[in-house]
Design an enzyme around this catalytic site. Structure first.
Site, PDB file in Angstrom:
ATOM      1  CB  ALA A  73      -0.872  -0.193   1.427  1.00  0.00           C
ATOM      2  CG  ASN A  91      -0.803   6.516   1.405  1.00  0.00           C
ATOM      3  OD1 ASN A  91      -1.397   5.866   2.167  1.00  0.00           O
ATOM      4  ND2 ASN A  91      -1.144   6.262   0.097  1.00  0.00           N
ATOM      5  CE1 TYR A 140       6.465   5.141  -4.781  1.00  0.00           C
ATOM      6  CE2 TYR A 140       8.150   5.301  -6.645  1.00  0.00           C
ATOM      7  CZ  TYR A 140       7.411   4.648  -5.856  1.00  0.00           C
ATOM      8  OH  TYR A 140       7.203   3.464  -6.104  1.00  0.00           O
TER       9      TYR A 140
HETATM   10  N1  LIG Z   1       4.288  -0.506 -10.372  1.00  0.00           N
HETATM   11  C1  LIG Z   1       5.860  -0.616 -10.348  1.00  0.00           C
HETATM   12  O1  LIG Z   1       6.566  -0.603 -11.386  1.00  0.00           O
HETATM   13  C2  LIG Z   1       6.724  -0.285  -9.072  1.00  0.00           C
HETATM   14  C3  LIG Z   1       7.768  -0.035  -9.026  1.00  0.00           C
HETATM   15  C4  LIG Z   1       8.749   0.104  -7.997  1.00  0.00           C
HETATM   16  C5  LIG Z   1       7.650  -0.020  -6.547  1.00  0.00           C
HETATM   17  N2  LIG Z   1       6.457  -0.082  -6.795  1.00  0.00           N
HETATM   18  C6  LIG Z   1       5.970  -0.017  -5.398  1.00  0.00           C
HETATM   19  O2  LIG Z   1       5.083  -1.437  -5.279  1.00  0.00           O
HETATM   20  C7  LIG Z   1       3.835  -0.891  -4.645  1.00  0.00           C
HETATM   21  C8  LIG Z   1       2.692  -1.514  -5.461  1.00  0.00           C
HETATM   22  O3  LIG Z   1       2.825  -0.905  -6.729  1.00  0.00           O
HETATM   23  P1  LIG Z   1       1.366  -1.135  -7.688  1.00  0.00           P
HETATM   24  O4  LIG Z   1       2.142  -0.664  -8.928  1.00  0.00           O
HETATM   25  O5  LIG Z   1       0.831  -2.340  -7.645  1.00  0.00           O
HETATM   26  O6  LIG Z   1       0.702   0.283  -7.250  1.00  0.00           O
HETATM   27  P2  LIG Z   1      -0.917   0.263  -7.112  1.00  0.00           P
HETATM   28  O7  LIG Z   1      -1.538   1.760  -7.086  1.00  0.00           O
HETATM   29  O8  LIG Z   1      -1.714  -0.563  -8.085  1.00  0.00           O
HETATM   30  O9  LIG Z   1      -1.169  -0.647  -5.764  1.00  0.00           O
HETATM   31  C9  LIG Z   1      -1.189  -0.016  -4.453  1.00  0.00           C
HETATM   32  C10 LIG Z   1      -2.386  -0.290  -3.586  1.00  0.00           C
HETATM   33  O10 LIG Z   1      -2.443   0.208  -2.178  1.00  0.00           O
HETATM   34  C11 LIG Z   1      -3.713   0.813  -2.107  1.00  0.00           C
HETATM   35  N3  LIG Z   1      -3.398   1.664  -1.067  1.00  0.00           N
HETATM   36  C12 LIG Z   1      -2.620   2.862  -1.404  1.00  0.00           C
HETATM   37  N4  LIG Z   1      -2.728   3.744  -0.235  1.00  0.00           N
HETATM   38  C13 LIG Z   1      -3.317   2.880   0.793  1.00  0.00           C
HETATM   39  C14 LIG Z   1      -3.748   3.076   1.986  1.00  0.00           C
HETATM   40  N5  LIG Z   1      -3.196   4.149   2.822  1.00  0.00           N
HETATM   41  N6  LIG Z   1      -4.177   1.968   2.728  1.00  0.00           N
HETATM   42  C15 LIG Z   1      -4.526   1.089   2.327  1.00  0.00           C
HETATM   43  N7  LIG Z   1      -4.509   0.669   0.744  1.00  0.00           N
HETATM   44  C16 LIG Z   1      -3.740   1.808   0.212  1.00  0.00           C
HETATM   45  C17 LIG Z   1      -4.047   1.258  -3.547  1.00  0.00           C
HETATM   46  O11 LIG Z   1      -5.667   1.423  -3.353  1.00  0.00           O
HETATM   47  C18 LIG Z   1      -3.690   0.203  -4.524  1.00  0.00           C
HETATM   48  O12 LIG Z   1      -4.697  -1.083  -4.354  1.00  0.00           O
HETATM   49  C19 LIG Z   1       3.809   0.286  -4.349  1.00  0.00           C
HETATM   50  O13 LIG Z   1       4.320   0.318  -2.882  1.00  0.00           O
HETATM   51  C20 LIG Z   1       4.893   0.876  -5.236  1.00  0.00           C
HETATM   52  O14 LIG Z   1       5.452   2.120  -4.366  1.00  0.00           O
HETATM   53  C21 LIG Z   1       5.846  -0.241  -7.978  1.00  0.00           C
HETATM   54  O1  LIG Z   2       3.248   8.054 -21.686  1.00  0.00           O
HETATM   55  C1  LIG Z   2       4.361   7.810 -21.555  1.00  0.00           C
HETATM   56  C2  LIG Z   2       4.883   7.112 -20.219  1.00  0.00           C
HETATM   57  C3  LIG Z   2       6.204   7.005 -19.949  1.00  0.00           C
HETATM   58  N1  LIG Z   2       7.143   7.143 -20.769  1.00  0.00           N
HETATM   59  C4  LIG Z   2       8.444   6.810 -20.652  1.00  0.00           C
HETATM   60  O2  LIG Z   2       8.611   5.540 -20.250  1.00  0.00           O
HETATM   61  C5  LIG Z   2       9.601   5.100 -19.593  1.00  0.00           C
HETATM   62  C6  LIG Z   2       9.090   4.376 -18.272  1.00  0.00           C
HETATM   63  O3  LIG Z   2       7.802   5.214 -17.874  1.00  0.00           O
HETATM   64  P1  LIG Z   2       7.044   4.464 -16.597  1.00  0.00           P
HETATM   65  O4  LIG Z   2       6.088   5.477 -15.887  1.00  0.00           O
HETATM   66  O5  LIG Z   2       6.028   3.309 -17.013  1.00  0.00           O
HETATM   67  O6  LIG Z   2       7.676   4.096 -15.491  1.00  0.00           O
HETATM   68  P2  LIG Z   2       9.032   4.788 -14.503  1.00  0.00           P
HETATM   69  O7  LIG Z   2      10.152   4.363 -14.549  1.00  0.00           O
HETATM   70  O8  LIG Z   2       8.825   6.110 -14.549  1.00  0.00           O
HETATM   71  O9  LIG Z   2       8.406   4.355 -13.125  1.00  0.00           O
HETATM   72  C7  LIG Z   2       8.611   3.069 -12.416  1.00  0.00           C
HETATM   73  O10 LIG Z   2       9.976   3.222 -11.790  1.00  0.00           O
HETATM   74  C8  LIG Z   2      10.069   4.112 -10.871  1.00  0.00           C
HETATM   75  C9  LIG Z   2      11.232   3.833 -10.313  1.00  0.00           C
HETATM   76  O11 LIG Z   2      12.166   4.452 -10.992  1.00  0.00           O
HETATM   77  C10 LIG Z   2       8.882   4.182  -9.874  1.00  0.00           C
HETATM   78  O12 LIG Z   2       9.246   3.010  -8.901  1.00  0.00           O
HETATM   79  C11 LIG Z   2       7.574   3.982 -10.244  1.00  0.00           C
HETATM   80  O13 LIG Z   2       6.523   3.604  -9.330  1.00  0.00           O
HETATM   81  C12 LIG Z   2       7.704   2.936 -11.411  1.00  0.00           C
HETATM   82  O14 LIG Z   2       6.417   2.776 -12.014  1.00  0.00           O
HETATM   83  C13 LIG Z   2      10.094   6.569 -18.824  1.00  0.00           C
HETATM   84  O15 LIG Z   2      11.336   6.913 -19.590  1.00  0.00           O
HETATM   85  C14 LIG Z   2       8.881   7.644 -19.271  1.00  0.00           C
HETATM   86  O16 LIG Z   2       9.533   8.800 -19.556  1.00  0.00           O
HETATM   87  C15 LIG Z   2       6.814   7.736 -22.172  1.00  0.00           C
HETATM   88  O17 LIG Z   2       7.848   8.419 -22.867  1.00  0.00           O
HETATM   89  N2  LIG Z   2       5.436   8.143 -22.423  1.00  0.00           N
END
Ligand SMILES: NC(=O)c1ccc[n+]([C@@H]2O[C@H](COP(=O)([O-])OP(=O)(O)OC[C@H]3O[C@@H](n4cnc5c(N)ncnc54)[C@H](O)[C@@H]3O)[C@@H](O)[C@H]2O)c1
Ligand SMILES: O=c1ccn([C@@H]2O[C@H](COP(=O)(O)OP(=O)(O)O[C@H]3O[C@H](CO)[C@H](O)[C@H](O)[C@H]3O)[C@@H](O)[C@H]2O)c(=O)[nH]1
Length: 329
Positions: A73, A91, A140
């Site tokens: 979360a 958060n 973040y």
């Molecule tokens: N998606 C990525 O590429 C990526 C990369 C690095 C780290 N992360 C981390 O992984 C985790 C999950 O990412 P995700 O992409 O599945 O995101 P997501 O937003 O899909 O999932 C997060 C979930 O947490 C819930 N949530 C948020 N705040 C809350 C709160 N205060 N109480 C209860 N529930 C809450 C949201 O409703 C959501 O369902 C996050 O901590 C994110 O920072 C994701």
């Molecule tokens: O419409 C778009 C969306 C993204 N990008 C590019 O695509 C790459 C990937 O972007 P994402 O938004 O898919 O992913 P990020 O690398 O920005 O972010 C991911 O990695 C981060 C760590 O660096 C955080 O953890 C974040 O939560 C996770 O989603 C970036 O260079 C971004 O500039 C575009 O060119 N066009």
């Protein structure tokens, strides 16, 4: 005993819940649906509420024998964190503080934490190792780094053992096609590209083509969500067998440019996917690639869905079957 999955209705959390259920673990989910979806939770007991709400935490910990917490979360949009840091400190940092205090109060000693590549900021070298400098370039990443530090002190003071996993770019969807990525707003590259292929958007904006990379667009390390979930299972097992607190990177160790992602999506979907070059996005490092050698050698983690086509195909399957995501119409 049960595993508490916070954020278990979200993208990665829902894949974690499915894997735990497949392994016949008892699962409790706590999610406030700020991003999550009820339909993404394929089983277990769901509590709808906020990790900052101590009354719901008390209710969960009092009435269930929680063995460990897997903590997803969070607020996780880099851009949003630059304009609204308060939301991220509240958060991610305060929320985790409430969770850790409840764990301490109820004697829960194991946590797997979702950290991020954003803790590094602009990398000093690639592939990035866990020992490299952590100087986040966005709020973040700063809040996630602060949580890692908080975890260390809760271990020292209260013997709560943690494994913090610094994910690079989570991508793809479950092989069953039942669950996948559905964010509102969607900001991630692969789902947006696939929304173009579905005809829901007219084009993909490429954020900058003047980076010091082979084709000028940003390079990222895309890791299949199921490989990522596998690492959490190994982390949980390690903590169960008395493992010490650790921080690990999680990535494929291979970088793809934005243009390469679009090109591969064109092959997978058969759609031309129009693209337009736009300004750089604030706070985007040029190249982020993980060294995951540490988790490979210490926890024996082996990613198995590593081909980019395979990752995008799995996401495409989800998007084709659920063009409106979890919404019914
Ligand atoms: N998606 C990525 O590429 C990526 C990369 C690095 C780290 N992360 C981390 O992984 C985790 C999950 O990412 P995700 O992409 O599945 O995101 P997501 O937003 O899909 O999932 C997060 C979930 O947490 C819930 N949530 C948020 N705040 C809350 C709160 N205060 N109480 C209860 N529930 C809450 C949201 O409703 C959501 O369902 C996050 O901590 C994110 O920072 C994701
Ligand atoms: O419409 C778009 C969306 C993204 N990008 C590019 O695509 C790459 C990937 O972007 P994402 O938004 O898919 O992913 P990020 O690398 O920005 O972010 C991911 O990695 C981060 C760590 O660096 C955080 O953890 C974040 O939560 C996770 O989603 C970036 O260079 C971004 O500039 C575009 O060119 N066009």
């Amino acid at each position: 005993m049960a595993i508490l999955v916070t954020g278990g209705a979200g993208y990665i959390g829902s894949h974690m819940v499915k894997e735990l259920l497949d392994r016949e673990e008892d699962v409790i989910v706590l999610d406030n649906f700020q991003q999550g979806h009820e339909a993404a939770v394929l089983g277990g007991k769901l509590f709808v509420g906020d990790i900052r709400d101590t009354s719901i935490l008390n209710k969960i910990f009092e009435n269930h024998a929680i063995e460990a917490v897997i903590h997803f979360a969070a607020s996780a949009l880099v851009g949003e964190s630059m304009v609204n840091p308060s939301k991220y400190y509240s958060n991610n940092l305060y929320g985790t503080l409430c969770l850790l205090d409840a764990m301490h109060q109820y004697g829960v000693k194991k946590i797997v934490f979702s950290s991020t590549a954003a803790t590094y900021g602009e990398p000093v070298k690639v592939p990035i190792q866990e020992t490299d400098a952590t100087i986040p370039t966005n709020a973040y990443g700063e809040t996630k780094l602060a949580v890692e530090k908080m975890l260390r002190w809760y271990d020292t003071a209260h013997d709560i053992k943690y494994i913090a996993l610094r994910y690079f770019n989570a991508s793809g969807a479950h092989e069953s096609g039942l669950i996948g990525e559905d964010h509102e707003p969607e900001t991630h590259l692969i789902p947006i590209v696939l929304q173009v292929a579905l005809g829901q958007r007219s084009k993909i904006d490429i954020y900058g083509d003047d980076y010091p990379t082979k084709d000028g667009t940003c390079i990222r390390d895309y890791l299949h969500v199921s490989d990522l979930v596998d690492a959490h299972i190994l982390a949980l097992e390690k903590l169960r067998t008395g493992g010490e607190s650790k921080i690990y990177n999680l990535g494929n160790g291979k970088g793809y440019s934005v243009k390469e992602i679009i090109e591969t999506a064109r092959i997978v979907t058969g759609h031309q996917i129009p693209a337009e070059i736009k300004e750089r996005r604030n706070g985007d490092p040029a190249v982020l690639i993980a060294s995951s050698d540490k988790i490979k050698s210490e926890l024996n983690w082996t990613p198995i869905r590593t081909k980019l086509e395979q990752i995008i195909e799995s996401a495409w399957k989800w998007h084709l079957n659920h063009p409106m995501g979890y919404r019914k119409e």
